[in-house]
Design an enzyme around this catalytic site. Structure first.
Site, PDB file in Angstrom:
ATOM      1  N   HIS A 204      37.355  38.130  30.685  1.00 41.13           N
ATOM      2  CA  HIS A 204      36.581  38.297  31.976  1.00 41.13           C
ATOM      3  C   HIS A 204      37.027  36.891  32.823  1.00 41.13           C
ATOM      4  CE1 HIS A 204      32.774  38.891  34.668  1.00 41.13           C
ATOM      5  NE2 HIS A 204      33.140  37.859  34.627  1.00 41.13           N
ATOM      6  N   HIS A 206      37.756  34.287  36.097  1.00 42.96           N
ATOM      7  CA  HIS A 206      37.185  34.161  37.702  1.00 42.96           C
ATOM      8  C   HIS A 206      38.569  33.688  38.120  1.00 42.96           C
ATOM      9  CE1 HIS A 206      32.848  34.184  37.348  1.00 42.96           C
ATOM     10  NE2 HIS A 206      33.351  35.394  36.648  1.00 42.96           N
ATOM     11  N   CYS A 237      28.583  33.744  39.034  1.00 43.39           N
ATOM     12  CA  CYS A 237      27.699  33.560  38.058  1.00 43.39           C
ATOM     13  C   CYS A 237      26.839  32.754  38.881  1.00 43.39           C
ATOM     14  CB  CYS A 237      27.958  32.885  36.834  1.00 43.39           C
ATOM     15  SG  CYS A 237      26.791  32.253  35.845  1.00 43.39           S
TER      16      CYS A 237
END
Ligand code: MG
Length: 290
Positions: A204, A206, A237
């Site tokens: 994951h 970013h 987030c």
């Protein structure tokens, strides 16, 4: 070059993308986005989270969203941060629970008000109870490379946490602040793959500093073949300063498609969810000035 022939893209926009929006997006718009993503061919979508609506008000309609999308044919993943959350997810009969813990004490404290040791224990409990209910679990480790509070994260710590979670169906490493770079990604991903060859790993990344695609490529060369992304690059987030920027699904798809790596995604049908995501962002993404 040893690259995977197939990659699974896990679409996270309905949860990770929308959760930061300052204004509440109506349930029916969330549901339409999920339907369009399903039509585009995504086989797993992170659709909701079971977290306190006080902390993440955008997810307050999780039950309604889940009910509305029940008939759709894809695996529904829900995020949980604690015991209360995963028990709700089990009750809701989702296909996957994404149980989040952190690789640093500071992030663990701020994101879930717990310690690493305690969150590992609750994650193990979650895996056991979910498996008894026929539900799969992704153990998702936040801040695997860089923590906004503690700086660079030693890879030994991430590997040690991983070792405690081998019963999970998948273990995800998150570059929560988007500060990881490809050589560090390769180092951790290849070490993890060699140390735990039976584990399915997911990345994951970013795109805060524009390295997400390079990081995905680095992880693929280490043998990883599951990656998260968010249509239109929605989200980040809420408890991690400066962490805006989920990598956009269309960028990941474009790269993989041109590399000849199968994803099962239909290029034409990606257009609708992109448009819907942008509309939602425009309509609910700005703070109202009072
Ligand atoms: Mg994210």
């Amino acid at each position: 070059m040893n690259l995977p022939k197939k990659v699974q893209i896990v679409e996270v926009s309905p949860r990770d993308g929308l959760q930061m929006l300052p204004r509440f997006a109506p349930t029916k718009e969330k549901v339409r986005l999920i339907e369009a993503l399903s039509e585009a061919g995504f086989k797993r979508i992170e659709v909701i989270s079971f977290v306190s609506p006080k902390h993440v008000p955008q997810m307050a309609d999780s039950d309604e969203v889940l009910n509305a999308i029940k008939p759709l044919k894809f695996e529904k993943m829900a995020l949980a941060l604690n015991e209360k959350g995963y028990k709700k997810a089990i009750e809701a009969k989702v296909d996957w629970i994404c149980y989040v813990l952190a690789a640093t004490e500071q992030m663990s404290k701020r994101n879930a008000n717990t310690t690493i040791a305690d969150s590992v224990q609750v994650a193990k409990q979650c895996i056991k109870e979910a498996h008894e209910a026929g539900i799969k679990v992704r153990a998702s480790i936040a801040v695997c490379w860089v923590c906004p509070y503690e700086g660079k994260v030693p890879k030994e710590r991430v590997l040690e946490i991983t070792e405690n979670l081998l019963e999970a169906d998948e273990i995800a490493y998150n570059d929560t602040v988007g500060c990881a770079v490809p050589n560090d990604v390769y180092e951790l991903c290849s070490t993890a793959k060699k140390s735990f060859p039976n584990v399915t790993f997911a990345g994951h990344f970013h795109d805060t500093n524009f390295t997400a695609l390079a990081n995905i490529y680095a992880a693929m060369t280490a043998g990883w073949d599951v990656f998260d992304s968010s249509i239109g690059g929605l989200g980040g987030c809420p408890f991690s300063p400066g962490a805006s920027g989920n990598i956009a699904t269309e960028k990941v798809f474009w790269m993989l498609d041109k590399m000849g790596i199968q994803t099962g995604i239909n290029n034409e049908k990606l257009k609708e969810p992109i448009t819907l995501a942008k509309k939602i962002e425009q309509n609910y993404g700005e703070n109202l000035k009072e």
